[in-house]
Design an enzyme around this catalytic site. Structure first.
Site, mmCIF file in Angstrom:
data_model
loop_
_atom_site.group_PDB
_atom_site.id
_atom_site.type_symbol
_atom_site.label_atom_id
_atom_site.label_comp_id
_atom_site.label_asym_id
_atom_site.label_seq_id
_atom_site.Cartn_x
_atom_site.Cartn_y
_atom_site.Cartn_z
ATOM 1 N N HIS B 191 0.828 -1.208 0.000
ATOM 2 C CA HIS B 191 0.000 0.000 0.000
ATOM 3 C C HIS B 191 0.856 1.248 0.000
ATOM 4 C CE1 HIS B 191 -3.435 -2.356 0.361
ATOM 5 N NE2 HIS B 191 -3.299 -2.690 1.636
ATOM 6 N N GLU B 433 -3.835 -3.564 -34.928
ATOM 7 C CA GLU B 433 -3.061 -4.254 -33.895
ATOM 8 C C GLU B 433 -2.723 -5.683 -34.299
ATOM 9 O OE1 GLU B 433 -5.460 -4.257 -30.304
ATOM 10 O OE2 GLU B 433 -7.295 -4.231 -31.462
ATOM 11 N N ASP B 457 -0.916 -5.364 -28.545
ATOM 12 C CA ASP B 457 -1.178 -6.567 -29.321
ATOM 13 C C ASP B 457 -0.296 -6.629 -30.568
ATOM 14 O OD1 ASP B 457 -2.895 -7.998 -27.754
ATOM 15 O OD2 ASP B 457 -4.700 -7.009 -28.516
ATOM 16 N N CYS B 504 -2.842 4.159 -29.320
ATOM 17 C CA CYS B 504 -3.391 4.136 -27.972
ATOM 18 C C CYS B 504 -2.763 3.035 -27.122
ATOM 19 C CB CYS B 504 -4.903 3.989 -28.007
ATOM 20 S SG CYS B 504 -5.449 2.502 -28.840
#
Lengths: 89, 576
Positions: B191, B433, B457, B504
């Site tokens: 954390h 992709e 990908d 992207c």
């Protein structure tokens, strides 16, 4: 009413004690059926995160899921998907 | 001067006084109770659970607002522990049997679980022990009627030193007064590490005996890049680190100073810097970081963790909200990309030997036009509320694109017949992709309004590397010459057909590749919001001509490693 029992091998890389454990419990709690999970040593409540973590099922372990109730069938099939998913999403 | 070594959990450098947080000791006495007090004790237990639950939900809300949904999700595990039937039932049955105070029983039950979990060798489970401890303490505090002392009382800027930090510790802190974290235990996924990253402050964790060796108000240097903590540094060290701290601060400041400026090169080529999102509630962060649009709006979350299928209305409301909020900027919605590594709970999908090569994304959608068309209708309906575009994932050839467009036409027809308004000219793009799509980009460009390159990908398919398999992970090279050539081919084909091309995948948000991609002619970069100011800054430092030269040189190198080193060196030159 139905009681369904199914043997499943844990395929997830992190076993049943990583995020999949939390996911398992969340999904299990959506069903009304009583759900238990066991390995060769212990049987625990499938709706309890502590129970599932306690089981400490590694990848490759054979576990038995048992669901007892009206929605036992769909409970088993949903839970099986989590256990047999190889990667977490 | 003492140097302590630990794990570098969050980068950056900070110098300041130590502020120690001791482990909180709750003293629990064993007190026998009478038979008639049992219901009172059970009630106390239940009330404590309810109070704790309220506390956690409150905290979760606050963290969600302050730091984002992902950090807030940490508390989901807390809530699960809190609602755990096995734990609750065990406490109540032991209470009835043993007839001692509930606080004592609860702490015993808790300890039993923690002991079992501590014996299991698992990184994730170790972190969950911290969750269970955290929740357990909260419940105990309520059982004992004690108020929590927290970091909320800080007055000056300090470096927090603790055995470990729980989410509730960090949540209660005045963030602007904490400049770094140092903890005895923890790993890169603890954390403390997650919180430090989202607060953008350095952290060194797993520093053995930090809380023993560091005394209150000791002067500390925390080097979150190297994983070092220096106690009471000498003049020279202080000076070196002081300069480095200033330098890093300066860079961060420089990035932030341009966040609202256009992403334009010195010679005036303007680039679209967009953000990737998954949930509508990420929109404020998108705006905050100066994105000029959304280049990838993932839509799989509608289908996750539920038994039934989402309604058209759910899709529509979410798209409408994002479209309206982002107006006049564009929002590119990616249609359903389920399958591969994304779990789907509603459909009976047989498990496949090679899911990434299997029935996923557009293939799934074309086979299930009912599901696909529902989403398309929702996007079309929302298109009148802003500047919406849509794109199909994983197109591998022109037939798929045509088939998808036919279904889109059917969706339009249905809306037309019902007299529901939509933007008939909504731009439709293809994600590139798959290598076959990259190689036939010229053919696809005739039927698409834009392209968006999905690098994750594309890299995995063209290099034949399963990106989740650790054994071959070293082969996953974004800058591999094969990948660069494919990217160049896609961009050139798009520009020949006068359409725009964006990216992207993760590569678009990687600062060291920005110059090369800019030089290759990429029109739009879409990335996580936090990286946007840095990318803008980089683009504003060069001329397009310089970037083209860098791309040209990179294309002549023979390995991914060389390209990476070259890009890194060029970036450092430009940022100087």
């Amino acid at each position: 009413m139905a009681l369904i029992r199914k043997k499943i091998v844990v395929k997830n890389k992190q076993g049943l004690h990583a995020r999949p454990a939390a996911l398992f419990v969340q999904v299990a709690n959506k069903f009304d059926s009583r759900i238990t999970v066991s390995n060769d040593k212990e049987e625990v409540n499938g709706k309890s995160i502590m129970g599932i973590l306690m089981l400490g099922a590694e990848k490759g372990t054979l576990i038995v899921i048992e669901a007892d109730g009206e929605d036992a069938h769909s409970a088993i099939s949903e839970l099986e998907k989590i256990i047999s998913a190889e990667e977490e999403k | 001067m003492i140097e302590l070594k630990g794990i570098a959990a969050a980068s950056g450098i900070s110098i300041g006084p130590a502020y120690k947080i001791g482990k909180e000791e709750l003293v629990i006495e064993r007190e026998p109770i009478k038979e008639q007090d049992i219901p009172i004790q059970i009630q106390l237990f239940e009330e404590s659970l309810i109070k704790t639950r309220r506390e956690i939900i409150e905290l979760q809300k606050r963290i969600g607002l302050e730091m984002g949904q992902e950090e807030a999700e940490i508390f989901d595990a807390h809530l699960l522990v809190l609602e755990d039937r096995m734990l609750i039932e065990e406490v109540i049955s032991r209470l009835k049997k043993e007839k001692v105070n509930v606080a004592y029983i609860f702490s015993g039950v808790l300890k039993k679980y923690i002991d079992v979990f501590s014996k299991i060798e698992d990184e994730y489970l170790k972190e969950r022990i911290a969750d269970i401890n955290d929740v357990g303490k909260r419940i105990l505090r309520h059982l004992l009627g004690k108020e929590k002392k927290s970091l909320g009382d800080l007055k000056e800027k300090v470096i927090v030193v603790a055995h470990d930090l729980s989410p509730s510790d960090t949540a209660a802190m005045h963030k602007q007064l904490v400049s770094a974290f140092v903890t005895d235990i923890g790993g890169k996924t603890s954390h403390t590490a997650i919180m430090a990253k989202s607060l953008e402050i350095p952290a060194v964790v797993g520093v053995e005996e930090a809380t023993v060796k560091i005394k209150p108000s000791d002067l500390l240097i925390v080097d979150g890049n190297k994983g070092i903590v220096i106690i009471d540094p000498d003049e020279k060290t202080l000076q070196i680190y002081g300069q480095e701290e200033e330098r890093l601060k300066g860079i961060a400041q420089r990035f932030l100073s341009v966040k609202d400026a256009p992403a334009a090169t010195i010679d005036g080529r303007t680039i679209d810097i967009y953000a990737n999102i998954e949930f509508p509630d990420e929109v404020p962060s998108v705006k905050l970081h100066g994105a000029m649009g959304i280049g990838l709006y993932r839509t799989e979350f509608f289908y996750m963790n539920r038994k039934d299928l989402p309604l058209e209305e759910e899709h529509y409301q979410a798209y409408k909200y994002v479209a309206e909020e982002m107006k006049p900027y564009s929002v590119i919605i990616r249609t359903l990309d389920l399958g591969g590594d994304k779990f789907l709970s509603q459909f009976e999908i047989p498990s496949e030997m090679q899911p990434f090569l299997g029935w996923r994304a557009i293939r799934f959608c074309l086979a299930r036009p009912d599901i696909f068309k529902l989403q398309l209708r929702a996007i079309l309906r929302a298109s009148v509320h802003g500047n919406l575009k849509l794109m199909y994932p994983m197109i591998s050839g022109i037939e798929e694109l045509e088939q998808a467009n036919r279904i889109l036409e059917e969706a339009k027809e249905e809306l037309r017949n019902k007299g529901i308004p939509f933007n008939n000219d909504i731009p439709v793009g293809a994600m590139i992709e798959v290598p076959s799509a990259a190689m036939t980009a010229d053919i696809l460009a005739k039927q698409a309004d834009f392209f968006s390159i999905g690098t994750n990908d594309l890299i995995q398919y063209s290099l034949a590397v399963d990106r989740v398999n650790e054994k071959v992970a070293y082969l996953y090279e974004p800058a591999h010459p094969a990948v660069l050539r494919l990217i160049k081919n896609i961009i050139d084909a798009a520009h020949n057909a006068h359409i725009k091309v964006g990216m992207c995948g993760e590569m678009a948000g990687e600062p060291s590749f920005a110059l090369m991609l800019l030089g290759l002619g990429l029109d739009e970069f879409s990335m996580p919001p936090q990286v946007i100011p840095e990318l803008k800054y980089i683009i504003r430092c060069v001329t397009f001509k310089q970037a083209q030269e860098i791309a040209h040189q990179a294309l002549m190198l023979s390995t991914g490693r060389e390209v990476e080193e070259f890009s890194h060196a060029k970036l450092n030159e430009v940022l100087k």
